[in-house]
Design an enzyme around this catalytic site. Sequence first.
Site, PDB file in Angstrom:
ATOM      1  N   LYS A 239       0.814  -1.221   0.000  1.00  0.00           N
ATOM      2  CA  LYS A 239       0.000   0.000   0.000  1.00  0.00           C
ATOM      3  C   LYS A 239       0.845   1.268   0.000  1.00  0.00           C
ATOM      4  CE  LYS A 239      -4.604  -0.838   1.709  1.00  0.00           C
ATOM      5  NZ  LYS A 239      -5.361  -1.083   2.927  1.00  0.00           N
ATOM      6  N   ARG A 240       2.010   1.167   0.611  1.00  0.00           N
ATOM      7  CA  ARG A 240       2.892   2.331   0.662  1.00  0.00           C
ATOM      8  C   ARG A 240       3.180   2.882  -0.733  1.00  0.00           C
ATOM      9  NH1 ARG A 240       7.777   1.040   1.404  1.00  0.00           N
ATOM     10  NH2 ARG A 240       7.370  -1.178   1.448  1.00  0.00           N
TER      11      ARG A 240
END
Length: 469
Positions: A239-240
């Site tokens: 997700k980063r």
Amino acid sequence: MSVTTRFAPSPTGYLHIGGARTALYSWLYARQNSGRFVLRIEDTDRERSTEESVQAILDGMAWLDLNADEPPVYQTARFDRYKALTQQLLDEGHAYHCYCTKDELETMREEARAAGRKPMYDGRCRSRTEPVPGIDPVVRFRSPDDGETAFDDMIKGRVVFQNRELDDLIIARGDGTPTYNFTVVVDDYEMGITHVIRGDDHVNNTPRQIQILQALGATVPIYAHVPMILGEDGKRLSKRHGAVGVMSYRDEGYLPEALLNYLVRLGWSHGDQEVFTREEMLEHFRIEQVQKGAGAFNPSKLAWINHQHMQTMDPARVLEHWRWHLDKAGIDTGNGPDPIDVIKSQRERCKTLVEMTEKSAFFWAPPTEYVDKAVKKWFKGDAQAVLADLLERFQALPEWTGEAAHGVVHAVVEARELGLGKVAQPIRVAISGDAVSPPIDETLALLGREQTEARIARAIEFLSERNAA
Ligand code: GLU
């Protein structure tokens, strides 16, 4: 041999792009070989599996149009088969009950560690004949003690495991539920999977799965382990790194064709071709040519590919995808230009469908306000007089065409000895609320006479009110 491939996601999150790429490769391989492609939802982990994730996977596959040939198979509907085959392995001596307690296993592991050995189950229940009262036994697969288990991976080449490195795997828990590796094996077998194309995080499971398949008397499928997708920083994609769920790419205005194109190229190439239609992927893709190393996700390349597809795809197909964005933005295209014509006019300057929505909304709805910056820059000086002059000349046109409107703009430029911007930009602000639009002749032709004149009249009113205040 007729080919059957599968995509077997666990519904514990959204369909991420790594999964989508695996699905694409499986789909392509089945289609290229006139085979079957099936979807199997690996939902036996009831704590982590959710309805929403199942739906996200189905939605993602539908959006990408990676259609399966049969309704999806849910593993939770197949517990009786896992039970039956566990029993078969027990009956034939390929599996046995293990009564070891947690403490026993922990001690076993500690001893192994202390002696510098790999912590493995030592097989002590293999020869046990009597049940241990009060304990629900697990079922372990009896793996071979020596020799090796090898396979020729379509991507990685020959992969060899020493059997002594593999301990006896638990295939059913004490409560009778099957474990992950066993359900995969039973399903690959009973669904007639000939080619297992999956992420290479499963390579270490493969020798165990092969051994169980052999014990069941199944034909071992051919494996192709696809390398991971990394973020631009070389770390595992998460997700980063921004959007990793497939549907968020739809939300951001990407075409599924572009995402598929990007994913097929990530770790595979065909000369220096970058843009592939689905038909071209089917023609040229070769699973054997997928590179062994992980590929890094590059969002700007995806954006570039999206822009290429926006420009080359049949506008009617672009509209099929754009419609979702138009609806979401509440834009009713019933009154105004044909959206197909707007696509043709806009696609060169819009990288995503979201951008195209934002830049085109004015075609179907007059601006509710004018952008401050645009007002400061273009609604100044004699803008009101310029607009009034334009309006009068527009109204006098016998026929409304792009060329005729363009002629009016130039006549005003000449009559007032102004630069083109001083005439064209106030028109843009008047009709769209901002100073960006396709070429003015195209824009006015699309917008039509009635709307052009009404919006210019409205801007004149706005300016006269402002100038009076
Ligand atoms: N369910 C597994 C996963 O989502 C894939 C299993 C397989 O492809 O064999 O990672």
